[in-house]
Design an enzyme around this catalytic site. Structure first.
Site: not given
Length: 261
Positions: A165, A116
């Site tokens: 995302e 991440k």
């Protein structure tokens, strides 16, 4: 300037510094660089819970979440709980994470690991592979369509899954391409930090079925997941909910038990 702009400016400096310290040839020679990766997309497709549990010490919106846990315990606890994958924050300045956390998680479990991170350079994708990740995150809000294509194709050439995302319809339309495995809808508005599950609901029908749908942020209870599953979501990224407890693994186990009732 919003928080995302600040993070990207700092990230460019950070990456330039690391490039000077560790050449790409050194990353490619790392022991983990040649390991077979595990597909998170495949695991999510075949899961009843779809939980991606996060390791996160702090965040710009919540300040300190949990500084007292060690990554090894969190990773083995998540694996024992039966989550589908683990997300590891590697940003230092804003989230208190590091590539060492990724390395420790890799040594502690056999889960698919998501790096991440705010990826703005191919170098970070090489790092992800060298430090044991199976999946990278690309954030549409900080990348052009050309960059998304370049980075996702590069990641796939290294056998890494790609989770892209998005936050809105505009980002979705510029991002859809065959080199992505999963499309994640972030329910948090990165400018205001407000969270709404309606974001995932409203965008779900626009996401082609070729991609595994993942909902991120604001998922703190079982009812939120049950609310989103009819919209075709197979993955649910849960960060603070587990990390703010004394034992994230046990919290995840109880959550999954409740979900699968």
């Amino acid at each position: 300037m919003n928080i995302l702009d600040k993070i990207v400016i700092d990230k460019r400096k950070d990456v330039d510094l690391r490039k000077n310290l560790i050449p790409t040839s050194q990353l490619e020679q790392s022991v983990l660089f040649s390991r077979d990766t595990i597909s998170l997309a495949h695991k999510l497709k075949n899961s009843t819970s779809g939980i991606i549990a996060e390791h996160k010490r702090r965040s710009p919106s919540k300040s300190i979440i949990n500084n007292s846990l060690n990554t090894q315990d969190v990773a083995s606890g998540y694996e024992d709980a039966g989550v589908c994958g683990m997300s590891v924050l590697t940003d230092g300045k804003y989230f208190g994470g590091s590539l060492d956390d990724l390395l420790t998680a890799r040594a502690s479990c056999n889960l698919p690991l998501l790096r991440k991170e705010f990826i703005i350079d191919e170098y970070q994708i090489l790092e992800a592979k060298a430090y044991g990740a199976d999946v990278i995150l690309l954030i549409a809000a900080i990348l052009t369509r050309e960059e998304i294509k370049q980075y996702s194709e590069f990641a796939q050439s290294l056998n890494l899954n790609v989770l892209l995302e998005i936050h809105n319809e505009e980002e979705l339309h510029k991002s859809v391409m065959p080199s992505l495995d999963m499309l994640g809808v972030n329910n948090r508005n990165l400018k205001t930090f407000e969270v709404s599950l309606e974001t995932s609901k409203s965008l779900s029908s626009m996401i082609p079925d070729d991609f595994v749908k993942v909902s991120e942020s604001g998922i703190s209870n079982v009812s939120a997941i049950k609310e989103l599953q009819p919209y075709g979501y197979k993955g649910f990224l849960i960060g603070e909910n587990f990390m703010k407890t004394d034992n994230p693994g046990v919290s995840a186990k109880e959550f999954i038990k409740e979900l699968e009732k």
